[in-house]
Write an enzyme that holds these catalytic residues in place. Structure first.
Site, mmCIF file in Angstrom:
data_model
loop_
_atom_site.group_PDB
_atom_site.id
_atom_site.type_symbol
_atom_site.label_atom_id
_atom_site.label_comp_id
_atom_site.label_asym_id
_atom_site.label_seq_id
_atom_site.Cartn_x
_atom_site.Cartn_y
_atom_site.Cartn_z
ATOM 1 N N HIS A 322 0.812 -1.218 0.000
ATOM 2 C CA HIS A 322 0.000 0.000 0.000
ATOM 3 C C HIS A 322 0.845 1.267 0.000
ATOM 4 O O HIS A 322 0.389 2.314 -0.463
ATOM 5 C CB HIS A 322 -0.941 0.017 1.208
ATOM 6 C CG HIS A 322 -2.146 -0.850 1.044
ATOM 7 N ND1 HIS A 322 -2.122 -2.203 1.308
ATOM 8 C CD2 HIS A 322 -3.408 -0.562 0.633
ATOM 9 C CE1 HIS A 322 -3.324 -2.709 1.072
ATOM 10 N NE2 HIS A 322 -4.117 -1.742 0.659
ATOM 11 N N GLY A 323 2.039 1.210 0.527
ATOM 12 C CA GLY A 323 2.845 2.426 0.561
ATOM 13 C C GLY A 323 4.194 2.195 1.198
ATOM 14 O O GLY A 323 4.359 1.321 2.057
#
Length: 478
Positions: A322-323
């Site tokens: 996700h990041g």
């Protein structure tokens, strides 16, 4: 280009639909090429500088896949080809998504000052995972020989390209190959417009409408107890309607072309356990992590301790997907720990007595939601210390303010909660069945007309009127 923009709704989508069905009357392959080119144009409008990278990725993975499918290779050569393909994909993803994160941590440890600034290509996580699944299945002998135009459309298909779902070749390419999808279907077109309208309303009116309240928690230097809770719940509901809206819009757009996308979002806040939550939230990512990471690691086949270790590793990598930030690592670790606790509880309490089943489910739903809310704090916060500050405020009722603004925010949050827990979701309303390729049977039978069509028209009107100049979907960042 954004789904929730006037150029897309009034120009791009009608033009692509018209060209697709016009070509469909003349050829079976031409509409595929047209839609693939339109998808590349869709991507280039917003990220033209990374179009070359996308094309190279498609050519590279198609070539490796062709070797695994058609070439007469020894087992060692097949394994080497798979490793080359997967490592190549992950290397590109790692450079663009994680080089800056790794450099920052090396600087912090070594006291250096190396600066790395690499712009993240939009959608790279989605089309990379989509193609890794293709290569792994090709290695396992589960992929038929596909033409390059069909493969290119599978990767670039614009309803999913930017923010998912993560598609599977066995589900999508056969749909692209069918001749009947090249001709307009009035029922699917109407259902697609209705689902798109619902999704647009969720995004522009509901998600964007509650977004200002998020600042109460995440942009305040020292939020009070009620401000922290209102702000965190506002983000919890903003993210819900933002992702749900995108998922509906993607399905609706695809239905207009006669193509059924997999369901990627299914009322996750109604889940009574964290296991059920991950069967409802970002469902195609959950399936990918299960089939291509958790099970290859050993799954639950090597004892309980290794099962929990595999869960933690899977969710840690899911968080990093996700990041590139420690906040996402913590978010993934929390969900990994939640899943371990959930499975341990199921092992200790395999059967709940019938009289206690409903109270257990209600208690499980409340506990699951609170656990998810706590994890969302790390998901949204810029730094871990900011997240801890917000969680500290949420645990300190002595700081409560409860002024006029806080009361108004609480009422708004309560309305959103009622919509999430009491209203049926889009799949239920429209009878969307991806597996059986069915949608809107009640609409076809005339049981939902005309009041339902009026409501859908209002949703579309308010959704269009609610369009802001630039309001990206949250999952565009991943």
């Amino acid at each position: 280009m954004l789904f929730n923009s006037y150029p897309f709704i009034l120009l791009f989508l009608p033009a692509v639909l018209a060209g697709y069905f016009w070509l469909g009357r003349r050829s079976n392959l031409a509409p595929v090429v047209w839609l693939a080119l339109a998808s590349l144009a869709f991507y280039a409008i917003g990220s033209w500088q990374f179009l070359g990278l996308l094309l190279i990725s498609i050519a590279f993975n198609y070539g490796i896949g062709h070797l695994l499918i058609a070439a007469e290779l020894t087992p060692r050569q097949r394994k080497a080809a798979l490793v080359l393909g997967v490592v190549g994909d992950l290397l590109v993803l790692g450079i663009f998504k994680y080089a800056g994160f790794v450099t920052e941590n090396i600087n912090a440890l070594a006291g250096t000052h190396v600066a790395v600034h690499i712009l993240l290509p939009v959608g790279i996580s989605f089309y990379t995972f989509t193609q890794i699944a293709f290569l792994v299945d090709a290695y396992r002998g589960r992929v038929a020989a596909y033409t390059l135009p069909h493969y290119a459309l599978f990767v670039t298909y614009f309803p999913h390209l930017i923010a998912g779902p993560i598609l599977h070749h066995k589900d999508m390419i056969p749909q692209f190959e069918r001749e009947e999808t090249k001709h307009p279907d009035a029922h699917l077109m109407l259902c697609g417009i209705i689902i798109f309208a619902i999704g647009l309303f969720k995004k522009t009116c509901l998600a964007d409408g509650i977004q200002p309240l998020v600042a109460l928690a995440f942009e305040a230097r020292s939020p009070s107890f009620d401000q922290a809770w209102c702000g965190v719940l506002a983000y919890t509901f903003q993210l819900y309607f933002d992702f749900s809206g995108y998922s509906d819009m993607a399905i609706g757009i695809s239905l207009m072309f006669g193509i059924f996308l997999p369901v990627n979002f299914n009322s996750p806040y109604k889940a009574s356990s964290i296991v059920e939550f991950w069967r409802r939230w970002h469902m195609t990512l959950s399936q990918f992590l299960r089939d291509y990471l958790y099970i290859p690691l050993g799954g639950n086949r090597r004892g309980r301790v290794l099962r929990y270790a595999n869960l933690l590793v899977t969710m840690l990598l899911g968080g990093l997907w996700h990041g590139a930030a420690w906040t996402f690592v913590v978010w993934g670790a929390l969900h990994g720990a939640y899943l371990c606790v959930n499975h341990a509880f199921n092992a200790l309490v395999p059967n709940v007595p019938a009289p206690l089943a409903r109270p257990f489910r209600i208690a499980g739903a409340v506990l699951t939601f609170l656990a998810v809310v706590v994890a969302w704090v790390f998901f949204r916060a810029e730094r871990i210390d900011w997240a801890m500050l917000i969680l500290g405020a949420m645990a300190d009722p002595a700081t409560i303010v409860f002024g006029r603004d806080e009361i108004a925010a609480l009422v708004m949050v309560a309305i959103y909660g009622a919509l999430i827990w009491l209203a049926p979701n889009t799949q239920t309303i429209m009878g969307y069945d991806h597996g059986n390729r069915q949608v809107g049977e009640a609409l076809r039978a005339g049981r939902l007309r005309p009041l339902f069509l009026y409501a859908a028209s209002l949703a579309l009107a308010f959704g269009i009127l609610g369009i802001q100049s630039h309001s990206e979907f949250i999952y565009f960042r991943f």
